[in-house]
Design a protein around this motif. Structure first.
Motif, PDB file in Angstrom:
ATOM      1  N   ALA A 843       0.826  -1.212   0.000  1.00  0.00           N
ATOM      2  CA  ALA A 843       0.000   0.000   0.000  1.00  0.00           C
ATOM      3  C   ALA A 843       0.859   1.259   0.000  1.00  0.00           C
ATOM      4  O   ALA A 843       0.437   2.312  -0.507  1.00  0.00           O
ATOM      5  CB  ALA A 843      -0.938  -0.015   1.197  1.00  0.00           C
ATOM      6  N   MET A 844       2.058   1.164   0.556  1.00  0.00           N
ATOM      7  CA  MET A 844       2.944   2.327   0.601  1.00  0.00           C
ATOM      8  C   MET A 844       3.465   2.700  -0.784  1.00  0.00           C
ATOM      9  O   MET A 844       4.045   3.778  -0.960  1.00  0.00           O
ATOM     10  CB  MET A 844       4.124   2.060   1.541  1.00  0.00           C
ATOM     11  N   GLU A 845       3.271   1.844  -1.770  1.00  0.00           N
ATOM     12  CA  GLU A 845       3.735   2.124  -3.137  1.00  0.00           C
ATOM     13  C   GLU A 845       2.685   2.836  -3.976  1.00  0.00           C
ATOM     14  O   GLU A 845       2.948   3.225  -5.118  1.00  0.00           O
ATOM     15  CB  GLU A 845       4.136   0.819  -3.832  1.00  0.00           C
ATOM     16  N   ILE A 846       1.476   2.996  -3.456  1.00  0.00           N
ATOM     17  CA  ILE A 846       0.415   3.644  -4.229  1.00  0.00           C
ATOM     18  C   ILE A 846       0.797   5.103  -4.463  1.00  0.00           C
ATOM     19  O   ILE A 846       1.111   5.834  -3.514  1.00  0.00           O
ATOM     20  CB  ILE A 846      -0.931   3.557  -3.482  1.00  0.00           C
ATOM     21  N   PRO A 847       0.789   5.539  -5.715  1.00  0.00           N
ATOM     22  CA  PRO A 847       1.191   6.931  -6.007  1.00  0.00           C
ATOM     23  C   PRO A 847       0.155   7.931  -5.491  1.00  0.00           C
ATOM     24  O   PRO A 847      -1.012   7.606  -5.308  1.00  0.00           O
ATOM     25  CB  PRO A 847       1.272   6.947  -7.529  1.00  0.00           C
ATOM     26  N   ARG A 848       0.625   9.135  -5.260  1.00  0.00           N
ATOM     27  CA  ARG A 848      -0.285  10.189  -4.830  1.00  0.00           C
ATOM     28  C   ARG A 848      -1.166  10.613  -5.994  1.00  0.00           C
ATOM     29  O   ARG A 848      -0.833  10.393  -7.159  1.00  0.00           O
ATOM     30  CB  ARG A 848       0.502  11.381  -4.287  1.00  0.00           C
ATOM     31  N   PHE A 849      -2.289  11.248  -5.678  1.00  0.00           N
ATOM     32  CA  PHE A 849      -3.200  11.679  -6.735  1.00  0.00           C
ATOM     33  C   PHE A 849      -3.787  13.029  -6.380  1.00  0.00           C
ATOM     34  O   PHE A 849      -3.668  13.510  -5.250  1.00  0.00           O
ATOM     35  CB  PHE A 849      -4.299  10.633  -6.981  1.00  0.00           C
ATOM     36  N   SER A 850      -4.480  13.614  -7.338  1.00  0.00           N
ATOM     37  CA  SER A 850      -5.024  14.961  -7.218  1.00  0.00           C
ATOM     38  C   SER A 850      -6.079  15.041  -6.115  1.00  0.00           C
ATOM     39  O   SER A 850      -6.804  14.085  -5.853  1.00  0.00           O
ATOM     40  CB  SER A 850      -5.647  15.368  -8.555  1.00  0.00           C
ATOM     41  N   THR A 851      -6.182  16.187  -5.511  1.00  0.00           N
ATOM     42  CA  THR A 851      -7.189  16.415  -4.467  1.00  0.00           C
ATOM     43  C   THR A 851      -8.572  16.686  -5.048  1.00  0.00           C
ATOM     44  O   THR A 851      -9.498  17.015  -4.310  1.00  0.00           O
ATOM     45  CB  THR A 851      -6.782  17.610  -3.595  1.00  0.00           C
ATOM     46  N   ARG A 852      -8.722  16.549  -6.363  1.00  0.00           N
ATOM     47  CA  ARG A 852     -10.046  16.792  -6.950  1.00  0.00           C
ATOM     48  C   ARG A 852     -11.042  15.692  -6.582  1.00  0.00           C
ATOM     49  O   ARG A 852     -12.246  15.843  -6.779  1.00  0.00           O
ATOM     50  CB  ARG A 852      -9.948  16.897  -8.481  1.00  0.00           C
ATOM     51  N   PHE A 853     -10.548  14.567  -6.070  1.00  0.00           N
ATOM     52  CA  PHE A 853     -11.445  13.499  -5.637  1.00  0.00           C
ATOM     53  C   PHE A 853     -12.011  13.833  -4.256  1.00  0.00           C
ATOM     54  O   PHE A 853     -11.503  14.689  -3.537  1.00  0.00           O
ATOM     55  CB  PHE A 853     -10.706  12.158  -5.615  1.00  0.00           C
ATOM     56  N   ASP A 854     -13.054  13.114  -3.879  1.00  0.00           N
ATOM     57  CA  ASP A 854     -13.730  13.385  -2.605  1.00  0.00           C
ATOM     58  C   ASP A 854     -12.988  12.810  -1.411  1.00  0.00           C
ATOM     59  O   ASP A 854     -13.477  12.889  -0.285  1.00  0.00           O
ATOM     60  CB  ASP A 854     -15.156  12.816  -2.631  1.00  0.00           C
ATOM     61  N   PHE A 855     -11.842  12.199  -1.653  1.00  0.00           N
ATOM     62  CA  PHE A 855     -11.086  11.597  -0.557  1.00  0.00           C
ATOM     63  C   PHE A 855      -9.609  11.722  -0.878  1.00  0.00           C
ATOM     64  O   PHE A 855      -9.209  11.929  -2.025  1.00  0.00           O
ATOM     65  CB  PHE A 855     -11.476  10.129  -0.363  1.00  0.00           C
ATOM     66  N   SER A 856      -8.797  11.581   0.145  1.00  0.00           N
ATOM     67  CA  SER A 856      -7.358  11.711  -0.025  1.00  0.00           C
ATOM     68  C   SER A 856      -6.705  10.339  -0.072  1.00  0.00           C
ATOM     69  O   SER A 856      -7.319   9.313   0.270  1.00  0.00           O
ATOM     70  CB  SER A 856      -6.774  12.507   1.144  1.00  0.00           C
ATOM     71  N   LEU A 857      -5.444  10.303  -0.448  1.00  0.00           N
ATOM     72  CA  LEU A 857      -4.685   9.065  -0.448  1.00  0.00           C
ATOM     73  C   LEU A 857      -4.609   8.496   0.967  1.00  0.00           C
ATOM     74  O   LEU A 857      -4.739   7.290   1.177  1.00  0.00           O
ATOM     75  CB  LEU A 857      -3.267   9.316  -0.992  1.00  0.00           C
ATOM     76  N   GLU A 858      -4.399   9.384   1.955  1.00  0.00           N
ATOM     77  CA  GLU A 858      -4.296   8.909   3.330  1.00  0.00           C
ATOM     78  C   GLU A 858      -5.582   8.218   3.772  1.00  0.00           C
ATOM     79  O   GLU A 858      -5.542   7.214   4.492  1.00  0.00           O
ATOM     80  CB  GLU A 858      -3.981  10.080   4.272  1.00  0.00           C
ATOM     81  N   GLU A 859      -6.724   8.742   3.340  1.00  0.00           N
ATOM     82  CA  GLU A 859      -7.992   8.099   3.709  1.00  0.00           C
ATOM     83  C   GLU A 859      -8.116   6.708   3.092  1.00  0.00           C
ATOM     84  O   GLU A 859      -8.581   5.767   3.741  1.00  0.00           O
ATOM     85  CB  GLU A 859      -9.165   8.978   3.284  1.00  0.00           C
ATOM     86  N   LEU A 860      -7.670   6.569   1.846  1.00  0.00           N
ATOM     87  CA  LEU A 860      -7.705   5.249   1.214  1.00  0.00           C
ATOM     88  C   LEU A 860      -6.710   4.295   1.869  1.00  0.00           C
ATOM     89  O   LEU A 860      -6.987   3.103   2.017  1.00  0.00           O
ATOM     90  CB  LEU A 860      -7.406   5.364  -0.282  1.00  0.00           C
ATOM     91  N   LEU A 861      -5.574   4.818   2.277  1.00  0.00           N
ATOM     92  CA  LEU A 861      -4.589   3.970   2.952  1.00  0.00           C
ATOM     93  C   LEU A 861      -5.128   3.479   4.296  1.00  0.00           C
ATOM     94  O   LEU A 861      -4.891   2.328   4.691  1.00  0.00           O
ATOM     95  CB  LEU A 861      -3.277   4.733   3.148  1.00  0.00           C
ATOM     96  N   VAL A 862      -5.860   4.318   4.993  1.00  0.00           N
ATOM     97  CA  VAL A 862      -6.473   3.899   6.249  1.00  0.00           C
ATOM     98  C   VAL A 862      -7.451   2.746   6.002  1.00  0.00           C
ATOM     99  O   VAL A 862      -7.518   1.785   6.776  1.00  0.00           O
ATOM    100  CB  VAL A 862      -7.176   5.086   6.932  1.00  0.00           C
ATOM    101  N   GLU A 863      -8.210   2.838   4.910  1.00  0.00           N
ATOM    102  CA  GLU A 863      -9.114   1.737   4.570  1.00  0.00           C
ATOM    103  C   GLU A 863      -8.335   0.451   4.313  1.00  0.00           C
ATOM    104  O   GLU A 863      -8.733  -0.636   4.749  1.00  0.00           O
ATOM    105  CB  GLU A 863      -9.950   2.105   3.338  1.00  0.00           C
ATOM    106  N   LEU A 864      -7.217   0.560   3.610  1.00  0.00           N
ATOM    107  CA  LEU A 864      -6.396  -0.623   3.348  1.00  0.00           C
ATOM    108  C   LEU A 864      -5.797  -1.178   4.637  1.00  0.00           C
ATOM    109  O   LEU A 864      -5.651  -2.401   4.783  1.00  0.00           O
ATOM    110  CB  LEU A 864      -5.282  -0.291   2.353  1.00  0.00           C
ATOM    111  N   LEU A 865      -5.450  -0.321   5.568  1.00  0.00           N
ATOM    112  CA  LEU A 865      -4.916  -0.797   6.838  1.00  0.00           C
ATOM    113  C   LEU A 865      -5.977  -1.535   7.647  1.00  0.00           C
ATOM    114  O   LEU A 865      -5.657  -2.372   8.494  1.00  0.00           O
ATOM    115  CB  LEU A 865      -4.347   0.375   7.650  1.00  0.00           C
TER     116      LEU A 865
END
Length: 939
Positions: A843-865
């Protein structure tokens, strides 16, 4: 094992956690690969399934049909013995057999834990098991098991089909028992046996009629299930009728019987077609109701002809084998009625309160001390004046409250299906007499008070503590007292599953036993000798939900101990005992006719044995026994209230579960499954227990016993040596401990700790990897409340250590050794801990992405954790499309030369990150299926 007496425990835990990290690192570095690991796990499935089925087979006393038939014949002969070498009067013999005294109940719970291929394999295995190992090998030789666990939830219709197979085989086992009854009765009472009309053993089901906590079974679906039950039951009757023939006057009677069954089948087929037409097209309900009304007299006439023809035929002089066949079919028809089995509806207190609330201006809980007497008076007043009202399918379809709809449905079932066979009305959370008086009010309102058996369920700590007082208050109410006296029976359901969730399984069985003894004492005190007591014990197939692991006979004695059986035998009216087998793991006992017969035989032998617990010192040492019980309760209360325990269950635990049923994991009051738990009561007993199995420590079955023993170890040892009851309770906990390891659950907890990943960072030479590990540690900070989790683990370790120190007596050592699975169980945990760490690292390899989405990368990483992998990967695939967008210039009628808004695609991210995360999580669930087999059950 991670943690076993005699090993260096701390060192073993560190070594195994390190080995799990090596698996993750090897997968990251390419030294290992997921495909090879997948092949290894797939190769284990069939072997683990074989072991699970073999362990189940060893719990029957015998699987031989001939041996079980002889055991049943001996049981029938024992009914007639007078103790002096003669036989009792036929009137006494028939009185016993013509009363319902033993029942098997098939229930709907989400434990359909086998894949289609595994289920097919199990059915073939158990279908051949009575023939021995060679027969099993031949029956399963050409069957493959792709994956052992289901990949989707079964539909309600599929659950019903599983239940139909189980109920059908139970029905045939009971049929075989009744055939034996008639043959033995003919020898014992040659002048009287033809008047015998037995109904001793019953089969029931609530699959399709359980409305407690679910809203997906509307009235028309329940009606469709009722039609199907009637048609399946008639199919059984006609199939049996077609295997026998008569001539002369008996032949005329037999033709009348068969034509009556055919008439009934025609009526119900017409009704089912009309209902299905309404469901498919929305056609008028009037037609459905008119068809039912028009066919009502035809059905009643057919049923009357069948009964009259049977009674006449059974008085005629016909060949004995043919007479027995006819008598057996008549017994089945009379005792089961128009259906494949008896029917249990199930609803809860909240549904009843919601229905009655507006009628009595109920704005507060009816159990609050300030208002309880007011509401009891209000419902009693309504019972004083209630007048029965008639309904039809139109009325039913318009009703919005579940409770009223259920009683209306019962009225329609009585009117249009079977008025002679009662329907059980199980009421969950019956912690106040108001709830059951409300149920009686609706029974009277819809004219079914003589047709439905209102049965409270007691399963919470509060319910079991004060349930006898609830019953005493009900007996004080003249309406309810008159109701049960008219019924001639009072049914109580006891729940081992939920009670085990709240106070632990050892305390639960003691609490239920104490409750039953208080009810029996109450029955004697109130002079209710003419009212039969019925105890219906419901439990799952796992230790944590009340399934005693050593043998089927011991399971029945665990739920209804000898002391309770002894006291019940002193009542004027013999009691009925019912036990549940929950879908779908409980259905394994009934996948073949021989195994169903083996189960019935064990159950009936236990039911009709003689019991005395007068010499058991557990009941003499009342002070110590009470302290022992209260210590167990106190420990489990503190454990389940512990925030660290809730986080253990909630952290990644629920993501280790695969779909096993059509019912939600959370209680009805909860929200979506992925929401954070704040208390254990928000999750149902089955997933709670399943999470404990998957985390490797059956805390609700063994935790607290060490603490309870340590209060007075010398007295415990002295009592344990002489007390069968104490041995049974402790052996269950020790069996659970043998399937557990506190080091395993500690290892799962460690990988949720930010400190663990910082330690890994310090030990890792590669700079980039160290940075990933530090980032992971930061994300985990406060996410799983590691400090409180660690405190909970320490609490469990202290108790487990005390308990293992106590495993010195020979009987307890034997229980530990019998319950211990092979080392593969703990190897599977090690592999899975490695896979989870791999998911975290990947999961730490997932690239960052634009903030135009309704959620952040950190929020998705929390879901994966939290191992919420499928939904998170779906989102990531949308954010990072695999292929570049197509221009589709022809659609727009002109060409564009600017490609700035188009992505060039993220093929590498899909292949190297997303696909591997999905595959790794799939293997996590594959291991969950294998662990469930090793643990002996799911949930």
């Amino acid at each position: 094992m991670f943690d076993h007496p005699g090993q260096g425990k701390s060192e073993a835990r560190r070594q195994h956690l390190a080995a799990a990290f090596d698996i993750a690192a090897g997968l990251m570095d390419g030294k290992h690969d997921l495909d090879t690991l997948a092949q290894d796990l797939a190769s284990r499935g069939k072997r683990c399934l074989d072991a699970r089925l073999d362990a189940l087979s060893n719990q029957w006393t015998s699987i031989s049909r001939s041996e079980n038939e002889e055991r049943l014949a001996a049981l029938v002969r024992s009914f007639a013995e007078d103790g002096e070498g003669g036989v009792i009067p036929f009137s006494n013999f028939s009185r016993l057999l013509e009363d319902e005294l033993a029942g098997l109940v098939i229930t709907a719970h989400p434990t359909f834990s086998l894949s289609d291929s595994a289920w097919t394999y199990a059915r073939s295995y158990l279908g051949a098991v009575s023939g021995g190992k060679d027969a099993v090998a031949a029956a399963t030789a050409n069957l493959e098991v792709d994956t052992v666990h289901p990949t989707r939830s079964p539909t309600l219709h599929e659950e019903l089909e599983y239940a139909r197979i189980a109920v059908g085989n139970i029905r045939r086992a009971i049929r075989r028992f009744y055939t034996i009854v008639f043959k033995e009765a003919a020898k014992l009472y040659p002048d009287d046996y033809k008047t015998l009309r037995p109904r001793l053993a019953t089969v029931a089901s609530w699959v399709g009629f359980d409305l407690d906590g679910r809203t997906d079974i509307d009235w028309s679906l329940g009606l469709l299930f009722r039609y199907r039950s009637a048609l399946h039951g008639l199919g059984e009757c006609l199939a049996l009728a077609n295997t026998t023939d008569f001539t002369g006057e008996a032949g005329n009677c037999w033709a009348t019987i068969r034509s009556g069954f055919e008439d009934l089948r025609s009526c119900f087929e017409m009704g089912a077609r009309t209902l299905e037409e309404h469901q498919a097209t929305g056609s008028s309900l009037g037609k459905l109701n008119q068809v039912a009304v028009e066919n009502r007299s035809r059905k009643e006439a057919a049923a009357a002809r069948i009964g009259d023809a049977f009674e006449k035929l059974l008085t005629l002089d016909v060949p004995h084998e043919s007479w027995c066949a006819a008598a057996t079919l008549y017994t089945e028809w009379r005792s089961i009625g128009l259906g494949l089995s008896h029917i249990h509806f199930r609803l809860n207190a909240a549904q009843l309160h919601n229905a009655i609330g507006p009628e009595i201006q109920m704005t507060k809980s009816p159990d609050q001390s300030a208002t309880r007497r007011h509401f009891l008076a209000a419902i009693s007043e309504k019972l004083d004046t209630v007048e029965a009202r008639s309904v039809h399918y139109g009325t039913l379809s318009r009703e919005q409250t579940t409770a009223k709809r259920v009683f209306m449905t019962a009225a329609q079932f009585m009117k249009h299906f079977d008025a002679a066979t009662r329907i059980r009305m199980l009421v969950a959370e019956s912690d106040t007499p108001f709830t059951l008086l409300t149920a009686l009010y609706y029974a009277k309102l819809f004219g079914v008070e003589g047709h439905v058996e209102i049965s409270p369920l007691f399963e919470t700590a509060v319910g079991l503590e004060r349930g006898d007082r609830v019953i005493a208050e009900l007996l004080d109410n003249p309406h309810f007292l008159a109701y049960i006296k008219k019924q001639g029976r009072f049914c109580l359901q006891l729940g081992f599953s939920d009670s085990g969730r709240y106070i632990g399984q050892p305390a639960a069985t003691l609490a239920i036993e104490r409750f039953k003894l208080r009810v029996i004492r109450l029955w004697k005190a109130r002079g209710l000798g003419d009212v039969q007591l019925l105890f219906f014990d419901t439990h799952g197939e796992s230790i944590g939900r009340g399934a005693y692991p050593e043998s089927l006979k011991k399971r029945f004695l665990y739920t209804q101990p000898p002391r309770v059986r002894q006291w019940l035998a002193e009542l004027e009216q013999p009691e009925k005992h019912e036990v549940s087998f929950q879908g779908g793991e409980g259905f394994l006992w009934f996948l073949a006719e021989d195994t169903a017969l083996a189960t019935l035989t064990d159950f009936l032998e236990v039911r009709f044995d003689k019991y005395s617990a007068d010499d058991d010192p557990f009941y003499d040492e009342k002070g110590w026994s009470l302290d022992f019980f209260l210590t167990l309760v106190e420990y489990q209360n503190h454990l389940t209230d512990h925030k660290g325990y809730v986080r253990l269950i909630d952290g990644i635990g629920r993501s280790l579960l695969y779909p096993t049923g059509s019912r939600s994991l959370r209680r009805q009051s909860g929200g979506a499954v992925h929401q954070r738990l704040e208390r254990i009561s928000q999750i149902r007993a089955i997933p709670h227990n399943a999470v404990l199995q998957q985390l490797g420590y059956l805390a609700n079955s063994c935790a607290g016993l060490g603490t309870a023993i340590a209060r007075s170890p010398d007295l415990f040892e002295a009592l344990h040596a002489k007390s069968d009851r104490l041995q049974m309770v402790t052996n269950l906990a020790v069996n659970a401990l043998a399937r557990s390891d506190v080091g395993v659950i500690e290892s799962y907890a460690k990988i949720l700790s930010p400190g663990y990943w910082l330690d890994r960072s310090d030990e890792t030479p590669a700079t980039a990897r160290r940075e990933q590990l530090r980032r992971l540690s930061k994300l985990l900070e406060d996410l799983f409340e590691a400090d409180t989790v660690d405190a909970c683990i320490r609490k469990l370790r202290r108790d487990a250590g005390t308990l293992t120190d106590c495993i010195s007596e020979e009987a307890m050592e034997a229980a530990f050794d019998d319950g211990a699975p092979d080392a593969e169980l703990f190897e599977l945990h090690q592999i899975r801990i490695g896979l989870i760490q791999y998911i975290y690292l990947k999961a730490m390899e997932i690239p960052r992405f634009s903030t135009r989405f309704d959620f952040s990368l950190e929020e998705l990483l929390v879901e994966l954790l939290h191992l919420e992998v499928p939904d998170t990967i779906t989102q990531l695939r949308k954010i990072f499309p695999e292929a570049p967008f197509e221009s589709n210039d022809e659609v727009y009628g002109e060409e564009t030369t600017y490609e700035g808004g188009a992505s060039s695609g993220y093929v590498a991210a899909h292949r190297e990150i997303f696909d591997k995360l999905e595959l790794a999580y799939g293997l996590v669930l594959e291991i969950s299926g294998l662990i469930a087999l090793k643990a002996g059950a799911f949930g």
